[in-house]
Design a protein around this motif. Structure first.
Motif, PDB file in Angstrom:
ATOM      1  N   SER A   1       9.239  -4.131  -4.978  1.00 17.27           N
ATOM      2  CA  SER A   1      10.233  -3.116  -4.613  1.00 17.27           C
ATOM      3  C   SER A   1      11.462  -3.236  -5.506  1.00 17.27           C
ATOM      4  N   LEU A   2      11.883  -4.470  -5.759  1.00 19.03           N
ATOM      5  CA  LEU A   2      13.040  -4.690  -6.635  1.00 19.03           C
ATOM      6  C   LEU A   2      12.730  -4.253  -8.059  1.00 19.03           C
ATOM      7  N   LEU A   3      11.568  -4.630  -8.572  1.00 18.81           N
ATOM      8  CA  LEU A   3      11.205  -4.254  -9.940  1.00 18.81           C
ATOM      9  C   LEU A   3      11.075  -2.740 -10.084  1.00 18.81           C
ATOM     10  N   LEU A   4      10.493  -2.087  -9.071  1.00 17.20           N
ATOM     11  CA  LEU A   4      10.356  -0.630  -9.128  1.00 17.20           C
ATOM     12  C   LEU A   4      11.715   0.030  -9.105  1.00 17.20           C
ATOM     13  N   TRP A   5      12.626  -0.476  -8.277  1.00 13.85           N
ATOM     14  CA  TRP A   5      13.974   0.086  -8.217  1.00 13.85           C
ATOM     15  C   TRP A   5      14.690  -0.077  -9.562  1.00 13.85           C
ATOM     16  N   LEU A   6      14.588  -1.262 -10.152  1.00 14.78           N
ATOM     17  CA  LEU A   6      15.218  -1.488 -11.458  1.00 14.78           C
ATOM     18  C   LEU A   6      14.601  -0.582 -12.523  1.00 14.78           C
ATOM     19  N   PHE A   7      13.275  -0.430 -12.475  1.00 22.10           N
ATOM     20  CA  PHE A   7      12.579   0.415 -13.444  1.00 22.10           C
ATOM     21  C   PHE A   7      13.024   1.868 -13.331  1.00 22.10           C
ATOM     22  N   LEU A   8      13.105   2.388 -12.112  1.00 23.30           N
ATOM     23  CA  LEU A   8      13.476   3.790 -11.907  1.00 23.30           C
ATOM     24  C   LEU A   8      14.945   4.041 -12.195  1.00 23.30           C
ATOM     25  N   GLU A   9      15.782   3.043 -11.966  1.00 24.19           N
ATOM     26  CA  GLU A   9      17.221   3.237 -12.128  1.00 24.19           C
ATOM     27  C   GLU A   9      17.702   3.044 -13.564  1.00 24.19           C
TER      28      GLU A   9
ATOM     29  N   SER B   1       0.831  -1.204   0.000  1.00 28.96           N
ATOM     30  CA  SER B   1       0.000   0.000   0.000  1.00 28.96           C
ATOM     31  C   SER B   1       0.866   1.254   0.000  1.00 28.96           C
ATOM     32  N   ALA B   2       1.909   1.254   0.847  1.00 32.08           N
ATOM     33  CA  ALA B   2       2.769   2.433   0.954  1.00 32.08           C
ATOM     34  C   ALA B   2       3.661   2.613  -0.266  1.00 32.08           C
ATOM     35  N   LEU B   3       3.963   1.528  -0.982  1.00 30.11           N
ATOM     36  CA  LEU B   3       4.800   1.629  -2.181  1.00 30.11           C
ATOM     37  C   LEU B   3       4.148   2.541  -3.205  1.00 30.11           C
ATOM     38  N   ALA B   4       2.849   2.391  -3.372  1.00 31.83           N
ATOM     39  CA  ALA B   4       2.106   3.246  -4.299  1.00 31.83           C
ATOM     40  C   ALA B   4       2.007   4.670  -3.774  1.00 31.83           C
ATOM     41  N   PHE B   5       1.704   4.812  -2.490  1.00 32.10           N
ATOM     42  CA  PHE B   5       1.547   6.132  -1.872  1.00 32.10           C
ATOM     43  C   PHE B   5       2.856   6.915  -1.933  1.00 32.10           C
ATOM     44  N   SER B   6       3.965   6.242  -1.639  1.00 34.18           N
ATOM     45  CA  SER B   6       5.274   6.890  -1.628  1.00 34.18           C
ATOM     46  C   SER B   6       5.685   7.360  -3.020  1.00 34.18           C
ATOM     47  N   LEU B   7       5.329   6.596  -4.039  1.00 33.82           N
ATOM     48  CA  LEU B   7       5.685   6.972  -5.411  1.00 33.82           C
ATOM     49  C   LEU B   7       4.989   8.269  -5.804  1.00 33.82           C
ATOM     50  N   GLN B   8       3.712   8.381  -5.482  1.00 36.09           N
ATOM     51  CA  GLN B   8       2.980   9.611  -5.789  1.00 36.09           C
ATOM     52  C   GLN B   8       3.542  10.798  -5.021  1.00 36.09           C
ATOM     53  N   TRP B   9       3.781  10.609  -3.756  1.00 37.91           N
ATOM     54  CA  TRP B   9       4.254  11.695  -2.908  1.00 37.91           C
ATOM     55  C   TRP B   9       5.668  12.119  -3.304  1.00 37.91           C
TER      56      TRP B   9
ATOM     57  N   THR C   1       3.143   8.234 -13.708  1.00 35.39           N
ATOM     58  CA  THR C   1       3.462   7.948 -12.307  1.00 35.39           C
ATOM     59  C   THR C   1       2.204   7.619 -11.520  1.00 35.39           C
ATOM     60  N   PHE C   2       1.158   8.410 -11.717  1.00 35.42           N
ATOM     61  CA  PHE C   2      -0.091   8.172 -10.994  1.00 35.42           C
ATOM     62  C   PHE C   2      -0.724   6.855 -11.443  1.00 35.42           C
ATOM     63  N   GLY C   3      -0.642   6.563 -12.739  1.00 35.90           N
ATOM     64  CA  GLY C   3      -1.181   5.299 -13.233  1.00 35.90           C
ATOM     65  C   GLY C   3      -0.445   4.107 -12.649  1.00 35.90           C
ATOM     66  N   LEU C   4       0.886   4.192 -12.621  1.00 34.92           N
ATOM     67  CA  LEU C   4       1.685   3.099 -12.065  1.00 34.92           C
ATOM     68  C   LEU C   4       1.381   2.905 -10.581  1.00 34.92           C
ATOM     69  N   SER C   5       1.295   3.997  -9.845  1.00 33.66           N
ATOM     70  CA  SER C   5       1.004   3.886  -8.412  1.00 33.66           C
ATOM     71  C   SER C   5      -0.418   3.377  -8.176  1.00 33.66           C
TER      72      SER C   5
ATOM     73  N   GLY D   1      11.810   5.416 -16.350  1.00 35.00           N
ATOM     74  CA  GLY D   1      12.096   5.537 -14.925  1.00 35.00           C
ATOM     75  C   GLY D   1      13.026   6.688 -14.617  1.00 35.00           C
ATOM     76  N   ARG D   2      14.033   6.892 -15.459  1.00 32.86           N
ATOM     77  CA  ARG D   2      14.950   8.026 -15.245  1.00 32.86           C
ATOM     78  C   ARG D   2      14.222   9.353 -15.442  1.00 32.86           C
ATOM     79  N   ALA D   3      13.249   9.371 -16.356  1.00 34.64           N
ATOM     80  CA  ALA D   3      12.440  10.580 -16.543  1.00 34.64           C
ATOM     81  C   ALA D   3      11.616  10.877 -15.293  1.00 34.64           C
ATOM     82  N   ILE D   4      11.074   9.830 -14.679  1.00 29.33           N
ATOM     83  CA  ILE D   4      10.311  10.011 -13.445  1.00 29.33           C
ATOM     84  C   ILE D   4      11.211  10.518 -12.335  1.00 29.33           C
ATOM     85  N   ARG D   5      12.414   9.956 -12.215  1.00 28.47           N
ATOM     86  CA  ARG D   5      13.337  10.409 -11.167  1.00 28.47           C
ATOM     87  C   ARG D   5      13.774  11.846 -11.410  1.00 28.47           C
ATOM     88  N   ALA D   6      14.012  12.191 -12.662  1.00 27.22           N
ATOM     89  CA  ALA D   6      14.409  13.568 -12.978  1.00 27.22           C
ATOM     90  C   ALA D   6      13.301  14.549 -12.620  1.00 27.22           C
TER      91      ALA D   6
END
Length: 288
Positions: free
Chosen positions: A152-160, A21-29, A192-196, A165-170
């Motif tokens: 968590s691992l897949l999200l980390w790989l996606f963002l990194e 639940s928090a994985l989605a919430f944290s991504l949006q925030w 980002t909102f769709g993924l979360s 993912g790099r666009a989202i981090r930027a």
């Protein structure tokens, strides 16, 4: 001693559901600076969707999970792109007001369709456990913890490592530099909102498998996601895992020592301590 170990184990496994639940919430925030007050209602709606697919089509919730994820990903993308993006650049109060209104609409929509009675996603394994070394491992909660680690691992790989993912981090580091780099901020926010939203749907299915739920259950889920996000660190891929485990164990132990009525005292007491001693959370880092 064995009893206390079982209680701690139950808390760890409960942390899996809290963490998803928090994985989605944290991504949006972390990316959009959006505190989504409708987050819990998204999860409850996903639980209802899984229930309907099981009752009407006989589709097991785990087989339905990819379909529900895609439905909520698309719905979240359209909702963010069409509505929330119009106020996302305003002050925080406007987004809080909009998501609170959205939460109100979703809750009443679910009452209209499913009534306010408590429902559950009934499967043969919903209340079953695996037994190992004298301990009980509830099947749904064990799988939730495994899913949390994998997600968590897949999200980390996606963002990194992915371009998106790099666009989202930027974008999370600052919208103006990201815009100057040629990124289309509304589309990044919508993705980002769709993924979360898709991740929230997965958490909602696990919640529906392990708990009775009603349209009014969204509020406590949102509060829980908020607390876990603060504990683990906003915008981190592994923060929800750490925060979920901490809160799950403390809730399990606290409910035995103080009783279930006073668990919220432990939850918000811990939140207060974290905000005083380490405002960025366990894994969070201060912005520069």
């Amino acid at each position: 001693m064995h009893l206390w170990l079982q209680i701690i184990l139950n808390g760890i496994l409960q942390g899996g559901i809290l963490g998803i639940s928090a994985l989605a919430f944290s991504l949006q925030w972390g990316v959009m600076n959006l505190i989504n007050l409708a987050h819990g209602s998204f999860q409850i709606l996903a639980a209802y969707v899984a229930m309907v697919l099981l009752q009407r089509l006989g589709l097991d919730p785990f087989l339905a999970m990819p379909l529900v994820f895609l439905i909520f990903l698309a719905g979240g993308y359209l909702l963010q792109f069409g509505i929330i993006n119009r106020v996302i650049s305003g002050n925080l109060f406007m987004t809080l007001l909009l998501t609170y209104g959205l939460d109100f609409v979703l809750a009443n929509f679910m009452i209209l369709l499913f009534t306010a009675d408590y429902k559950s996603v009934n499967t043969p394994y919903a209340n079953s456990s695996w037994h190992l070394l004298g301990f009980q491992f509830p099947i749904v909660r064990t799988l939730a913890l495994i899913f949390l680690v994998i997600l968590s691992l897949l999200l980390w790989l996606f963002l990194e490592y992915s371009r998106t993912g790099r666009a989202i981090r930027a974008t999370s580091m600052g919208t103006e530099p990201a815009r100057l780099m040629g990124l289309k901020i509304p589309k990044v926010y919508a993705l980002t909102f769709g993924l979360s939203s898709g991740l929230a749907a997965i958490g909602g299915i696990f919640f529906g498998l392990s708990n009775a739920f009603s349209p009014a259950a969204g509020g406590p889920l949102t509060v829980g996601a908020f607390v876990v996000t603060i504990l683990g660190g906003v915008g981190t891929s592994w923060g929800p895992l750490v925060g979920g485990l901490i809160l799950g164990v403390l809730d399990a132990v606290g409910s035995v020592i103080l009783g279930p009525t006073y668990v919220n005292i432990i939850t918000f007491g811990l939140l207060l301590i974290i905000l005083i001693l380490r405002p960025t959370g366990v894994l969070g880092r201060a912005a520069t």
